[in-house]
Design a protein around this motif. Structure first.
Motif, PDB file in Angstrom:
ATOM      1  N   MET A 141       4.009  26.472  49.039  1.00 64.61           N
ATOM      2  CA  MET A 141       3.041  27.217  49.841  1.00 64.61           C
ATOM      3  C   MET A 141       2.696  28.574  49.225  1.00 64.61           C
ATOM      4  N   TYR A 186       7.141  16.218  50.723  1.00 62.42           N
ATOM      5  CA  TYR A 186       6.133  16.895  51.538  1.00 62.42           C
ATOM      6  C   TYR A 186       5.099  15.891  52.055  1.00 62.42           C
ATOM      7  N   THR A 188       1.176  16.044  54.373  1.00 59.51           N
ATOM      8  CA  THR A 188       0.169  16.793  55.112  1.00 59.51           C
ATOM      9  C   THR A 188      -0.669  15.841  55.962  1.00 59.51           C
ATOM     10  N   PRO A 192      -5.388  17.900  51.166  1.00 62.52           N
ATOM     11  CA  PRO A 192      -5.343  19.083  50.300  1.00 62.52           C
ATOM     12  C   PRO A 192      -6.281  18.993  49.102  1.00 62.52           C
ATOM     13  N   ILE A 235      -1.934  23.937  47.501  1.00 66.04           N
ATOM     14  CA  ILE A 235      -0.731  23.142  47.781  1.00 66.04           C
ATOM     15  C   ILE A 235      -0.569  22.053  46.734  1.00 66.04           C
TER      16      ILE A 235
END
Length: 245
Positions: A141, A186, A188, A192, A235
């Motif tokens: 981040m 990770y 999302t 991204p 990211i």
């Protein structure tokens, strides 16, 4: 140098190629640094060795993890089965992983969390994401502001934080916009890799997929084109820079 394994789910060649080009451009990668597999066209090799790769990136797609088995398109069902079969090895070895949109559903489902259409779906377009305190100390981040816009569009969502996961980003409509598992895994809910041009392509191609009314497509394209969305790509770039080997 070990490449990044990029797994793609989109059955439309234009959408798949556009997503792959966005991964390369926004992640700062060349095609030589990747091993691209379009799972709509070929099976995931049964003998795949994750140690051969710097990391795994999973793109988005029209499938929903929460759909009943009898309602899944056969190709989407096969893709889901193969990615889910890979997840135990990823989580056990803490292999660097970035799941985008569909990827958060796959990761959360694998971890035993509920993924459904009951709550937290978001219409196509930009949404404001806010960092948690944990995100501010996360290297992936780095360089992002506490609040920034990202592109979303999803029917299902993670309904609660999976056991052992770290909450990194939220939005007002959807609390779980980004999570981390262990140190290197990770996912999302947003895209991204997406900018306004990327989302315009997807809106055109998915206008009859139930994400929005077909007659809304032109207005959505205008909204996405006008939106200032340039932070989420950091990211992807941070992820690639951190794990490139």
């Amino acid at each position: 140098m070990r490449p990044f394994l990029i797994l793609q789910l989109r059955p439309e060649t234009e959408a798949s190629d556009d997503e792959y080009a966005a991964f390369l451009a926004k992640g700062g990668m060349s095609s030589a640094e990747t091993h691209r597999i379009r799972l709509d066209q070929e099976n995931l090799p049964g003998d795949i060795d994750l140690s051969d790769y710097s990391g795994v990136i999973v793109g988005g797609g029209p499938g929903c993890v929460s759909d009943a088995p009898e309602d899944k398109d056969p190709v989407e069902a096969r893709i889901e089965e193969q990615i889910l079969a890979l997840m135990p090895a990823i989580t056990e070895s803490d292999t660097p992983f970035l799941g985008c949109c569909y990827g958060i559903g796959i990761l959360a489902h694998h971890l035993g969390a509920r993924v459904s259409k009951d709550n937290y779906g978001e219409p196509v377009g930009p949404v404001d994401c806010t960092m948690t305190q944990a995100a501010k100390d996360d290297p992936v981040m780095a360089g992002l502001p506490d609040r920034f816009a990202a592109f979303v569009g999803h029917k299902e969502a993670v309904q609660h934080l999976p056991d052992g996961a770290v909450h990194l980003l939220s939005s007002a409509p959807c609390p779980f916009q980004m999570i981390r598992v262990r140190r290197n895994i990770y996912a999302t809910q947003f895209h991204p890799e997406a900018d306004g041009a990327v989302f315009e392509t997807r809106i055109r191609l998915y206008r009859n997929k139930g994400y929005f009314r077909p007659d809304e497509a032109d207005d959505l394209i205008a909204t996405c084109r006008a939106a200032h969305v340039d932070q989420p790509e950091k990211i992807l770039r941070n992820f690639v820079a951190r794990y490139r080997s």
